[in-house]
Design a protein around this motif. Structure first.
Motif, PDB file in Angstrom:
ATOM      1  N   VAL A 157       0.847  -1.198   0.000  1.00  9.58           N
ATOM      2  CA  VAL A 157       0.000   0.000   0.000  1.00  9.58           C
ATOM      3  C   VAL A 157       0.882   1.248   0.000  1.00  9.58           C
ATOM      4  O   VAL A 157       0.638   2.200  -0.750  1.00  9.58           O
ATOM      5  N   GLU A 158       1.921   1.235   0.818  1.00  9.37           N
ATOM      6  CA  GLU A 158       2.825   2.391   0.865  1.00  9.37           C
ATOM      7  C   GLU A 158       3.589   2.542  -0.454  1.00  9.37           C
ATOM      8  O   GLU A 158       3.802   3.666  -0.922  1.00  9.37           O
ATOM      9  N   ALA A 159       3.982   1.419  -1.052  1.00 10.78           N
ATOM     10  CA  ALA A 159       4.665   1.488  -2.352  1.00 10.78           C
ATOM     11  C   ALA A 159       3.720   2.050  -3.411  1.00 10.78           C
ATOM     12  O   ALA A 159       4.141   2.811  -4.293  1.00 10.78           O
ATOM     13  N   ALA A 160       2.437   1.715  -3.303  1.00 13.20           N
ATOM     14  CA  ALA A 160       1.451   2.258  -4.241  1.00 13.20           C
ATOM     15  C   ALA A 160       1.271   3.761  -4.019  1.00 13.20           C
ATOM     16  O   ALA A 160       1.077   4.515  -4.983  1.00 13.20           O
ATOM     17  N   GLU A 161       1.341   4.187  -2.760  1.00 17.25           N
ATOM     18  CA  GLU A 161       1.267   5.625  -2.480  1.00 17.25           C
ATOM     19  C   GLU A 161       2.455   6.354  -3.104  1.00 17.25           C
ATOM     20  O   GLU A 161       2.318   7.471  -3.602  1.00 17.25           O
ATOM     21  N   LEU A 162       3.606   5.709  -3.093  1.00 16.00           N
ATOM     22  CA  LEU A 162       4.780   6.269  -3.773  1.00 16.00           C
ATOM     23  C   LEU A 162       4.514   6.378  -5.280  1.00 16.00           C
ATOM     24  O   LEU A 162       4.738   7.418  -5.898  1.00 16.00           O
ATOM     25  N   HIS A 207       8.330  10.751   2.225  1.00  7.72           N
ATOM     26  CA  HIS A 207       7.478  10.127   3.250  1.00  7.72           C
ATOM     27  C   HIS A 207       7.033   8.730   2.813  1.00  7.72           C
ATOM     28  O   HIS A 207       7.018   7.800   3.627  1.00  7.72           O
ATOM     29  N   GLU A 208       6.674   8.591   1.550  1.00  3.16           N
ATOM     30  CA  GLU A 208       6.215   7.272   1.083  1.00  3.16           C
ATOM     31  C   GLU A 208       7.388   6.289   0.990  1.00  3.16           C
ATOM     32  O   GLU A 208       7.223   5.101   1.281  1.00  3.16           O
ATOM     33  N   LEU A 209       8.544   6.777   0.597  1.00  2.00           N
ATOM     34  CA  LEU A 209       9.737   5.923   0.614  1.00  2.00           C
ATOM     35  C   LEU A 209      10.020   5.446   2.034  1.00  2.00           C
ATOM     36  O   LEU A 209      10.327   4.266   2.260  1.00  2.00           O
ATOM     37  N   ALA A 210       9.899   6.372   2.983  1.00  4.22           N
ATOM     38  CA  ALA A 210      10.158   6.017   4.382  1.00  4.22           C
ATOM     39  C   ALA A 210       9.130   5.008   4.879  1.00  4.22           C
ATOM     40  O   ALA A 210       9.489   4.023   5.541  1.00  4.22           O
ATOM     41  N   ASP A 211       7.859   5.235   4.565  1.00  6.27           N
ATOM     42  CA  ASP A 211       6.814   4.285   4.971  1.00  6.27           C
ATOM     43  C   ASP A 211       7.116   2.896   4.419  1.00  6.27           C
ATOM     44  O   ASP A 211       6.992   1.886   5.128  1.00  6.27           O
ATOM     45  N   THR A 212       7.501   2.848   3.158  1.00  8.41           N
ATOM     46  CA  THR A 212       7.789   1.564   2.510  1.00  8.41           C
ATOM     47  C   THR A 212       8.999   0.892   3.160  1.00  8.41           C
ATOM     48  O   THR A 212       8.976  -0.312   3.450  1.00  8.41           O
TER      49      THR A 212
HETATM   50 MG   LIG Z   1       2.160   6.576   3.278  1.00 12.32          MG
END
Ligand SMILES: [Mg+2]
Length: 117
Positions: A36-41, A66-71
């Motif tokens: 999901v986080e990779a999709a946000e990226l 932020h999305e890279l960090a989440d992933t």
């Molecule tokens: Mg995120």
């Protein structure tokens, strides 16, 4: 680098422990969350031209970070839960990839390794 990764892993563990979230951190749930986080990226680049995707505004760059960090956090957490040394795994995989993509055959080529086996 290893030291800072270890520090990050400890910070993630403390974050999880403080919230009693380990009970939710199955490999299945964490893998889904990571994707999901990779999709946000991906969403940040979805309709960009290749050139636009290479020149980010400072605001977009921060959102992408932020999305890279989440992933990354979820990736590290999956490895943590499964007891996988991610640095060791990455080193082994790079070695395997080097065998699959020998420089003399792969240099400057975007062909999948199966094309020159
Ligand atoms: Mg995120």
């Amino acid at each position: 680098m290893a030291d800072s990764l270890d520090a990050l892993k400890q910070k993630i563990q403390a974050f999880v422990d403080e919230r009693d979230w380990a009970q939710f951190h199955t490999p299945k749930n964490l893998s889904m969350a990571m994707m999901v986080e990779a999709a946000e990226l991906l969403e940040h680049f979805q309709w960009d031209t290749p050139a636009e995707s290479q020149t980010l505004s400072s605001e977009k760059r921060e959102q992408v970070s932020h999305e890279l960090a989440d992933t990354l956090v979820y990736l590290l957490r999956i490895a943590q839960v499964l007891g996988i040394d991610i640095i060791d795994a990455a080193n082994k995989k790079i070695a395997l990839n080097a065998e699959k993509y020998p420089v003399d055959k792969a240099r400057g080529s975007r062909a999948k390794y199966t094309k020159y086996l």
